[in-house]
Design a protein around this motif. Structure first.
Motif, mmCIF file in Angstrom:
data_model
loop_
_atom_site.group_PDB
_atom_site.id
_atom_site.type_symbol
_atom_site.label_atom_id
_atom_site.label_comp_id
_atom_site.label_asym_id
_atom_site.label_seq_id
_atom_site.Cartn_x
_atom_site.Cartn_y
_atom_site.Cartn_z
ATOM 1 N N ASN A 171 0.829 -1.201 0.000
ATOM 2 C CA ASN A 171 0.000 0.000 0.000
ATOM 3 C C ASN A 171 0.866 1.256 0.000
ATOM 4 O O ASN A 171 1.721 1.440 0.877
ATOM 5 N N ILE A 172 0.637 2.087 -1.009
ATOM 6 C CA ILE A 172 1.285 3.391 -1.092
ATOM 7 C C ILE A 172 0.217 4.440 -0.790
ATOM 8 O O ILE A 172 -0.878 4.406 -1.366
ATOM 9 N N ALA A 173 0.547 5.353 0.108
ATOM 10 C CA ALA A 173 -0.427 6.382 0.493
ATOM 11 C C ALA A 173 0.216 7.758 0.404
ATOM 12 O O ALA A 173 1.430 7.911 0.595
ATOM 13 N N MET A 174 -0.604 8.750 0.062
ATOM 14 C CA MET A 174 -0.147 10.140 0.031
ATOM 15 C C MET A 174 -1.122 10.978 0.843
ATOM 16 O O MET A 174 -2.337 10.957 0.594
ATOM 17 N N ASN A 175 -0.586 11.706 1.803
ATOM 18 C CA ASN A 175 -1.420 12.560 2.652
ATOM 19 C C ASN A 175 -0.677 13.870 2.885
ATOM 20 O O ASN A 175 0.410 13.885 3.470
ATOM 21 N N ASN A 176 -1.268 14.956 2.371
ATOM 22 C CA ASN A 176 -0.655 16.280 2.500
ATOM 23 C C ASN A 176 0.767 16.307 1.932
ATOM 24 O O ASN A 176 1.681 16.901 2.511
ATOM 25 N N GLY A 177 0.953 15.617 0.804
ATOM 26 C CA GLY A 177 2.248 15.633 0.136
ATOM 27 C C GLY A 177 3.276 14.696 0.721
ATOM 28 O O GLY A 177 4.423 14.657 0.257
ATOM 29 N N ILE A 178 2.900 13.937 1.754
ATOM 30 C CA ILE A 178 3.830 12.988 2.378
ATOM 31 C C ILE A 178 3.461 11.576 1.917
ATOM 32 O O ILE A 178 2.305 11.157 2.031
ATOM 33 N N TYR A 179 4.467 10.843 1.401
ATOM 34 C CA TYR A 179 4.236 9.500 0.872
ATOM 35 C C TYR A 179 4.720 8.455 1.874
ATOM 36 O O TYR A 179 5.806 8.588 2.464
#
Length: 452
Positions: free
Chosen positions: A38-46
């Motif tokens: 799982n790759i996630a991006m939240n507020n520009g943070i990966y």
């Protein structure tokens, strides 16, 4: 996402909210999925969370780190991840855009191809582009349309064997002194059949096929790093026997064609017999014309006159129309080059006589006449002699002013080549003089005519 599955580089685009199956490993982007990387991006943070243990290496400074399963960690771009037997890299952060494919109109390409399909479910419509192609394992595309979930694949179909094959060892032998030129390779395998309770070891290599339960396995190739083997599979019982029966019937038919009088071969045989009879009549005519006269190669001192020779050649001269048909036949010369007979005959006549014709005969007519009356042409003065070398003419036994010599002039009554002793010294010289060059030049013409 860039990965090197199956030994070659592949690029994949992972959309937000999407799950992809890449070589049996699930990758998800902004869509938490159990069992997937799982790759996630939240507020520009990966971040990355994986169900596998693994490691990574940052390419810029060779920094290495561990990947702990079921733990959220920072995603390292331009770093080589290694987990679950898969190596992959995320070169850049996600970008907003649209993936589109443009045809290059090469429908026979062996590279990855794209197939766009339209899926309809009730009033819902979705266009899906599938990457794959003939002989390739397609990339599954999973999506949901309405209340239905779909998985589409474009590529070869996967079949489950009723038994398994285990690779014990792969042996690749290379030619001495080379790194990529293979002389042979083979696979040592074990066949495990739980249904039949049968297990055995065998080898698969060129011309040694594994044949088991109607399946035939051939050695087709291997992984570039020699870490695995590739076997091609054939499973077509009725097709195989149909082919064998067809080959047998073809063989019977070929044999029948050879011996049946009403076939093309029978017709050709009759025509050849007619040609032989005509040639025998021509030979008889030549014998009557010359009587007891012979030629130098038969150790007879008396030569036929030029008038006698011309009379025979003119009487049995082939027409220009027939010679033109003969000139279109494709042959292979001594150097392996494919060319029409006309090209060969023209080159022969020009090199030997420095002319495109002999009397009123073109090159194709001359070559046909040589084929029919080779002994007659032994006495035809057709070999061109350069001016100024009287010694050459004296050795050949012809007039010092003669412009042409016959092939027989260069052989004595015992069939010995008159120029052999002089040529030995001429060919040994690194820089032959003009006298020797003349002998070498005439030797080439004599040999060219003799070989024709």
């Amino acid at each position: 996402l860039v990965e090197s599955g199956e030994g070659t580089r592949h690029e994949h685009y992972l959309k937000a909210g999407e799950v992809q199956n890449i070589h049996n490993v699930l990758f998800a982007f902004n869509k938490p999925t159990d069992g997937a990387i799982n790759i996630a991006m939240n507020n520009g943070i990966y971040t990355i969370k994986t169900p596998f243990e693994g490691d990574f290496m940052r390419m810029a400074d060779q920094f290495k780190g561990r990947v702990t399963k079921d733990t959220v960690q920072a995603l390292m771009f331009r770093s080589l991840y290694n987990m679950s037997g898969t190596q992959f890299v995320f070169p850049e952060p996600a970008i907003k855009g649209k993936i589109d494919y443009v045809s290059n109109n090469d429908y026979k390409t062996k590279e990855d191809a794209a197939l766009t399909v339209t899926v309809k479910s009730g009033d819902l419509v979705k266009d899906v582009t599938l990457i794959g192609g003939q002989g390739k394992t397609g990339i599954p595309q999973s999506f949901k349309l309405g209340d239905l979930e779909y998985t589409l694949i474009y590529g070869r179909k996967t079949y489950q064997l009723p038994f398994s094959i285990k690779l014990n060892d792969f042996i690749a032998e290379k030619h001495p002194g080379t790194e990529s030129s293979y002389s042979s390779f083979e696979s040592k395998v074990t066949v495990i059949d739980n249904e039949e309770k049968n297990t055995f070891h065998t080898r698969v290599f060129m011309n040694n096929v594994l044949d088991y339960r109607g399946y035939r396995f051939f050695q087709a190739g291997f992984e570039p790093d020699e870490s695995g083997t590739r076997l091609s599979v054939n499973h077509d019982f009725w097709g195989t026997w149909t082919s064998y029966i067809g080959y047998f019937l073809l063989y019977i038919g070929l044999m029948a064609i050879l011996f049946d009088k009403n076939t093309r071969f029978g017709d050709l045989k009759r025509k050849l017999d007619n040609v032989k009879r005509k040639k025998a009549k021509m030979a008889a005519g030549a014998m009557l014309l010359f009587g007891m006269s012979g030629f130098a190669q038969d150790h007879i001192h008396e030569k036929p006159t030029e008038k006698q020779i011309d009379s025979l050649l003119q009487k049995y001269k082939v027409s220009e129309e027939h010679a033109a048909k003969f000139g279109r036949v494709i042959i292979q010369d001594a150097g392996g080059r494919m060319k029409p007979v006309n090209t060969f005959s023209s080159e022969l006549l020009r090199k030997v006589s420095k002319s495109d014709t002999y009397k009123d005969m073109n090159s194709d007519q001359v070559l046909l006449s040589m084929t029919m009356f080779d002994k007659v042409w032994y006495s035809v003065p057709i070999i061109y002699l350069k001016r100024g070398n009287d010694s050459l003419r004296k050795i050949a036994g012809i007039d010092v002013k003669a412009e042409y010599a016959a092939l027989g002039d260069f052989f004595d009554n015992q069939g010995n080549y008159k120029l052999s002793k002089l040529l030995e010294g001429a060919y040994r010289e690194a820089v032959p003089n003009q006298f020797q060059k003349d002998f070498i030049d005439i030797d080439k013409r004599v040999n060219l005519l003799y070989s024709a």
